[in-house]
Design an enzyme around this catalytic site. Sequence first.
Site, PDB file in Angstrom:
ATOM      1  N   GLY A   1     -21.083  -2.645  43.027  1.00 41.45           N
ATOM      2  CA  GLY A   1     -21.789  -1.782  43.971  1.00 41.45           C
ATOM      3  C   GLY A   1     -22.692  -2.568  44.903  1.00 41.45           C
ATOM      4  O   GLY A   1     -22.734  -2.320  46.109  1.00 41.45           O
ATOM      5  N   CYS A   2     -23.424  -3.527  44.350  1.00 44.85           N
ATOM      6  CA  CYS A   2     -24.350  -4.313  45.163  1.00 44.85           C
ATOM      7  C   CYS A   2     -23.601  -5.223  46.136  1.00 44.85           C
ATOM      8  O   CYS A   2     -24.059  -5.451  47.256  1.00 44.85           O
ATOM      9  CB  CYS A   2     -25.287  -5.118  44.265  1.00 44.85           C
ATOM     10  SG  CYS A   2     -26.373  -4.047  43.280  1.00 44.85           S
ATOM     11  N   THR A   3     -22.451  -5.721  45.716  1.00 40.16           N
ATOM     12  CA  THR A   3     -21.625  -6.535  46.603  1.00 40.16           C
ATOM     13  C   THR A   3     -21.115  -5.686  47.758  1.00 40.16           C
ATOM     14  O   THR A   3     -21.180  -6.096  48.921  1.00 40.16           O
ATOM     15  CB  THR A   3     -20.460  -7.173  45.826  1.00 40.16           C
ATOM     16  OG1 THR A   3     -21.010  -8.031  44.812  1.00 40.16           O
ATOM     17  CG2 THR A   3     -19.550  -7.975  46.745  1.00 40.16           C
TER      18      THR A   3
END
Length: 157
Positions: A48-50
Amino acid sequence: MTEQNRLSPGDQAPAFTLPDSEGKPVSLSDYLGRSVVVYFYPAAGTPGCTKQACDFQENLADLAGSGYEVIGISPDKPEKLAKFAEAEGLRFPLLSDVDREVLTEWGAFGEKKNYGRVVQGVIRSTFLVDPQGKIAKAMYNVRATGHVAKLLRELPA
């Protein structure tokens, strides 16, 4: 869930100085006179953060065209942020808040629901900070996917 500190439009953005991915200090005051997107994310390198970081990277030109610079903040150590930035080709500052003080002050760390359970953690959040250092928009519990496109649609003209 307990109520935690939340920022609102018009609030003074809490000051910070944090190390970037190379260990160099970056302060919010470095951006006075300019508009900035400050976003908080749980962990570099996670799916998700990527996705979220890559969305910001892919839209840097549009954000810059609207007068905004971007800063990402997570509790990761600078070394991990450096690997993340290099692996994903990120060209905006990623700052390290390992003690979570800035995350907490901005209301981006605390109780949240994760798969139906209440846990302590980073609350994925995005803020627009105006040139005077005031909060123009505060968004908590944002989604990693589609968030940047929504943000671009809602930017003040």
